[in-house]
Design a protein around this motif. Structure first.
Motif, PDB file in Angstrom:
ATOM      1  N   TYR A 267       0.822  -1.201   0.000  1.00 51.53           N
ATOM      2  CA  TYR A 267       0.000   0.000   0.000  1.00 51.53           C
ATOM      3  C   TYR A 267       0.862   1.260   0.000  1.00 51.53           C
ATOM      4  O   TYR A 267       0.621   2.202  -0.756  1.00 51.53           O
ATOM      5  N   GLY A 268       1.888   1.272   0.853  1.00 51.43           N
ATOM      6  CA  GLY A 268       2.742   2.455   0.939  1.00 51.43           C
ATOM      7  C   GLY A 268       3.485   2.726  -0.350  1.00 51.43           C
ATOM      8  O   GLY A 268       3.564   3.864  -0.814  1.00 51.43           O
ATOM      9  N   ALA A 269       4.062   1.679  -0.960  1.00 48.79           N
ATOM     10  CA  ALA A 269       4.788   1.852  -2.211  1.00 48.79           C
ATOM     11  C   ALA A 269       3.851   2.258  -3.340  1.00 48.79           C
ATOM     12  O   ALA A 269       4.168   3.131  -4.153  1.00 48.79           O
ATOM     13  N   LEU A 270       2.675   1.642  -3.383  1.00 51.00           N
ATOM     14  CA  LEU A 270       1.698   1.972  -4.416  1.00 51.00           C
ATOM     15  C   LEU A 270       1.242   3.421  -4.279  1.00 51.00           C
ATOM     16  O   LEU A 270       1.100   4.146  -5.283  1.00 51.00           O
ATOM     17  N   SER A 271       1.040   3.881  -3.045  1.00 47.80           N
ATOM     18  CA  SER A 271       0.582   5.252  -2.813  1.00 47.80           C
ATOM     19  C   SER A 271       1.597   6.275  -3.303  1.00 47.80           C
ATOM     20  O   SER A 271       1.224   7.389  -3.703  1.00 47.80           O
ATOM     21  N   ARG A 272       2.874   5.920  -3.271  1.00 52.26           N
ATOM     22  CA  ARG A 272       3.924   6.842  -3.690  1.00 52.26           C
ATOM     23  C   ARG A 272       4.202   6.771  -5.183  1.00 52.26           C
ATOM     24  O   ARG A 272       4.969   7.565  -5.710  1.00 52.26           O
ATOM     25  N   SER A 273       3.581   5.827  -5.878  1.00 51.75           N
ATOM     26  CA  SER A 273       3.842   5.676  -7.309  1.00 51.75           C
ATOM     27  C   SER A 273       3.112   6.756  -8.100  1.00 51.75           C
ATOM     28  O   SER A 273       2.284   7.492  -7.565  1.00 51.75           O
ATOM     29  N   LEU A 327      -6.369   3.535  -2.851  1.00 52.33           N
ATOM     30  CA  LEU A 327      -7.544   4.097  -2.188  1.00 52.33           C
ATOM     31  C   LEU A 327      -8.512   2.999  -1.781  1.00 52.33           C
ATOM     32  O   LEU A 327      -9.105   3.037  -0.696  1.00 52.33           O
ATOM     33  N   THR A 328      -8.666   2.003  -2.638  1.00 54.83           N
ATOM     34  CA  THR A 328      -9.547   0.881  -2.329  1.00 54.83           C
ATOM     35  C   THR A 328      -9.096   0.173  -1.054  1.00 54.83           C
ATOM     36  O   THR A 328      -9.898  -0.125  -0.167  1.00 54.83           O
ATOM     37  N   PHE A 329      -7.795  -0.087  -0.955  1.00 58.02           N
ATOM     38  CA  PHE A 329      -7.271  -0.736   0.255  1.00 58.02           C
ATOM     39  C   PHE A 329      -7.417   0.182   1.464  1.00 58.02           C
ATOM     40  O   PHE A 329      -7.808  -0.261   2.555  1.00 58.02           O
ATOM     41  N   GLU A 330      -7.113   1.444   1.281  1.00 57.72           N
ATOM     42  CA  GLU A 330      -7.130   2.414   2.377  1.00 57.72           C
ATOM     43  C   GLU A 330      -8.513   2.511   3.022  1.00 57.72           C
ATOM     44  O   GLU A 330      -8.641   2.538   4.252  1.00 57.72           O
TER      45      GLU A 330
END
Length: 352
Positions: A267-273, A327-330
């Motif tokens: 999630y963290g890496a995806l959010s920063r992409s 966002l879906t995961f969050e």
């Protein structure tokens, strides 16, 4: 491969603390301050109103899974927060390729979810339809309720007219936006939205019995299932659920927290992409608090399994080529953990 290398490094930081999290660039050096939600425009807010009715049989079925009338409206309001900031209407344009999205659950032309509400409102108004349509939508009502726009998918003629109602900034122009607000904040359309949401809740009840056959059906699971149904329309297949549960059952105790850390790292890496939207103001705060919950082992078995189920479904969010996966995961992780930030609205806390 680049993303997997990033995730692998962060997993080490989360699981065995070999590399400081700050060195991975995943979490800021200082705990991030709570994000400030954007200012909500004046609107009719999602809430229980005396004139809104619920079928007694439906109320009884939903009551069996803990959804009283008060709980139903609380759930509706919760659903509306990331969708419309708590409003009954808040129409938006084609930013996500859905042409128009409107209503507390952001029903839209693109997926065909908006047309049934428009048809239901038209049917409910009967002989008053033409007069009320002209009163609420004098400029665009004829187009919105045309056969071309009520078709699924919408016809090209409808699409062209609605796209022409977008301004140079890509947003709906003030006139059509105001008319959609007027329609979706009207008393009759509030009832249509409630009726549509109740159908969704009834379907969620059946889904919960399949996804969690051994129970119990907790309010946390109901809230999680509603968000999953609203945003993605359904749940993992039985074979996927069985595969995941076999892996969870075979996992050693020593692996448990490293595996969960890997999901948070994803999630963290995806959010920063580069191509993830909707999480920019929230992800750093979430990562800091969720790391705290993980490090202090404040995640119970139900939460643990549900986070893995959320990962299973979130990574298949394909809208705009996966633009909304983080966002879906969050959204669902916040429901599961009771700690999180979505759309700048924070709930819960984890103190080290």
């Amino acid at each position: 491969m680049g993303l997997r290398h990033i995730v692998a490094g962060v997993v080490m930081a989360l699981g065995v603390a070999v590399v400081p999290a700050n060195a991975q660039g995943l979490v800021p050096a200082a705990p991030p301050v709570a994000p400030v939600p954007p200012e909500r425009p004046a609107c009719r807010e999602v809430a229980d109103l005396p004139f809104l009715t619920i079928d007694p049989d439906s109320a009884a079925r939903l009551g069996a899974i803990g959804l009283s009338r008060a709980a139903i409206f609380a759930q509706m309001h919760e659903t509306s927060i990331p969708e419309t900031m708590g409003c009954w209407a808040m129409p938006v344009g084609n930013f996500d390729s859905q042409l128009v999205s409107v209503g507390m659950s952001q029903w839209n032309f693109g997926t065909g979810s908006l047309q049934p509400l428009l048809k239901a409102w038209k049917k409910a108004r009967r002989g008053r339809f033409g007069r009320e349509r002209r009163a609420l939508m004098p400029a665009y009502g004829k187009t919105i309720f045309s056969r071309d726009c009520l078709a699924v998918p919408v016809k090209d003629k409808c699409r062209e007219k609605i796209l022409a109602a977008h301004g140079a900034d890509g947003k709906l122009n003030p006139v059509i936006r105001g008319e959609f607000n007027a329609l979706f904040e009207s008393d009759a359309m509030l009832q249509v939205q409630l009726d549509t949401y109740l159908v969704l809740l009834e379907a969620v009840r059946q889904d919960l019995l399949r996804v969690f056959p051994e129970g119990p059906i907790t309010l946390r699971k109901v809230r999680w299932a509603v968000d999953t149904k609203v945003q993605q329309g359904g749940f993992p297949l039985d074979e996927d659920l069985a595969r995941l549960r076999r892996k969870l059952a075979a996992m050693s105790e020593g692996e448990r927290w490293e595996r969960l850390g890997a999901i948070f790292a994803w999630y963290g890496a995806l959010s920063r992409s580069i191509d993830q939207d909707g999480v920019q103001r929230d992800w750093a705060w979430n990562m800091d608090r969720w790391r705290c919950l993980l490090d202090t082992r404040r995640i119970d078995p139900e939460q643990y399994e549900m986070l893995h189920l959320t990962f299973l479904r979130s990574r298949t969010a394909i809208g705009n080529s996966g633009r909304w996966q983080a966002l879906t995961f969050e959204r669902r992780a916040k429901i599961i953990l009771g700690v999180g930030s979505v759309s700048g609205k924070t709930d819960g806390e984890c103190l080290r």
